[in-house]
Design a protein around this motif. Sequence first.
Motif, mmCIF file in Angstrom:
data_model
loop_
_atom_site.group_PDB
_atom_site.id
_atom_site.type_symbol
_atom_site.label_atom_id
_atom_site.label_comp_id
_atom_site.label_asym_id
_atom_site.label_seq_id
_atom_site.Cartn_x
_atom_site.Cartn_y
_atom_site.Cartn_z
ATOM 1 N N ASP A 190 77.858 -57.154 -29.773
ATOM 2 C CA ASP A 190 77.572 -56.021 -30.662
ATOM 3 C C ASP A 190 77.168 -54.806 -29.837
ATOM 4 O OD1 ASP A 190 78.053 -57.520 -32.930
ATOM 5 O OD2 ASP A 190 75.936 -57.809 -33.428
ATOM 6 N N ILE A 191 77.598 -53.636 -30.271
ATOM 7 C CA ILE A 191 77.136 -52.385 -29.680
ATOM 8 C C ILE A 191 76.001 -51.894 -30.558
ATOM 9 C CG2 ILE A 191 77.744 -50.003 -29.119
ATOM 10 C CD1 ILE A 191 80.632 -51.003 -28.701
ATOM 11 N N VAL A 192 74.864 -51.590 -29.936
ATOM 12 C CA VAL A 192 73.679 -51.206 -30.704
ATOM 13 C C VAL A 192 73.131 -49.864 -30.224
ATOM 14 C CG1 VAL A 192 73.011 -53.577 -31.262
ATOM 15 C CG2 VAL A 192 72.123 -52.509 -29.185
ATOM 16 N N ILE A 193 72.401 -49.231 -31.120
ATOM 17 C CA ILE A 193 71.623 -48.042 -30.803
ATOM 18 C C ILE A 193 70.169 -48.496 -30.810
ATOM 19 C CG2 ILE A 193 71.018 -45.693 -31.483
ATOM 20 C CD1 ILE A 193 74.022 -46.099 -30.805
ATOM 21 N N ALA A 194 69.438 -48.163 -29.743
ATOM 22 C CA ALA A 194 68.043 -48.590 -29.623
ATOM 23 C C ALA A 194 67.216 -47.453 -29.044
ATOM 24 C CB ALA A 194 67.944 -49.816 -28.719
ATOM 25 N N LYS A 195 65.910 -47.513 -29.287
ATOM 26 C CA LYS A 195 65.008 -46.610 -28.588
ATOM 27 C C LYS A 195 64.968 -47.053 -27.139
ATOM 28 C CE LYS A 195 62.010 -45.028 -32.201
ATOM 29 N NZ LYS A 195 61.322 -43.787 -32.106
ATOM 30 N N CYS A 196 64.999 -46.117 -26.232
ATOM 31 C CA CYS A 196 64.970 -46.426 -24.807
ATOM 32 C C CYS A 196 63.591 -46.987 -24.443
ATOM 33 C CB CYS A 196 65.256 -45.162 -23.999
ATOM 34 S SG CYS A 196 65.244 -45.433 -22.229
ATOM 35 N N ARG A 225 67.752 -49.919 -33.431
ATOM 36 C CA ARG A 225 67.794 -49.040 -34.604
ATOM 37 C C ARG A 225 69.026 -49.281 -35.459
ATOM 38 N NH1 ARG A 225 66.526 -45.338 -37.820
ATOM 39 N NH2 ARG A 225 67.625 -43.393 -38.134
ATOM 40 N N GLY A 226 70.156 -49.552 -34.837
ATOM 41 C CA GLY A 226 71.380 -49.731 -35.608
ATOM 42 C C GLY A 226 72.435 -50.471 -34.813
ATOM 43 N N ARG A 227 73.434 -50.975 -35.543
ATOM 44 C CA ARG A 227 74.583 -51.648 -34.935
ATOM 45 C C ARG A 227 75.808 -50.798 -35.218
ATOM 46 N NH1 ARG A 227 78.579 -55.433 -36.633
ATOM 47 N NH2 ARG A 227 77.692 -55.399 -38.723
ATOM 48 N N ALA A 228 76.555 -50.489 -34.165
ATOM 49 C CA ALA A 228 77.745 -49.651 -34.321
ATOM 50 C C ALA A 228 78.827 -50.411 -35.077
ATOM 51 C CB ALA A 228 78.262 -49.203 -32.964
ATOM 52 N N MET A 229 79.305 -49.817 -36.134
ATOM 53 C CA MET A 229 80.386 -50.410 -36.931
ATOM 54 C C MET A 229 81.744 -49.883 -36.471
ATOM 55 S SD MET A 229 78.889 -52.359 -39.138
ATOM 56 C CE MET A 229 80.166 -52.631 -40.327
ATOM 57 N N CYS A 230 81.812 -48.558 -36.232
ATOM 58 C CA CYS A 230 83.087 -47.976 -35.838
ATOM 59 C C CYS A 230 82.877 -46.624 -35.170
ATOM 60 C CB CYS A 230 84.022 -47.838 -37.027
ATOM 61 S SG CYS A 230 83.365 -46.852 -38.371
#
Length: 156
Positions: A67-73, A132-137
Amino acid sequence: MFIKISYKILGAIGTLLQYGCVTHCALEYIGDFVVCTGPSMEPTIYSNDVLFTEHVSPRLRRIHKGDIVIAKCPSNPCQHICKRVTGLPGDKIYNGFSTYVVPIGHVWLEGDNHYNSTDSRMYGPVPQGLLRGRAMCKIWPPNDVTIFTTNFIHHE
């Protein structure tokens, strides 16, 4: 006359507030759009690509390898990072001559561009609470729209 106009203005403000609250909740808890910057996920994601992300999977801890995710560094909480999950709790990670075991409640994140990415190889396992989130597209640029699935893993 003045009272009638006042009621119309108050009604319009109330409607705007309701739509604003619904929009805020949708973007905070369901999903939003993210502009990625930096070379760490190349060639999968380039700087200024726009992703649609969903926020339900990280909250339910339903993140998978790939999964590609967005996270706080972890090293700068004012910054967000975009990385791929390469290790889940309990996984053994081999980094050069070192071996790490991902602790419970953490994930191992790495950029697809291993030669130009600051990731878990530098700052270690990332707490799942920072996801924070999982990249869908990828939705921008239009000529490179891509739907991300768990089995979409970049190999060198």
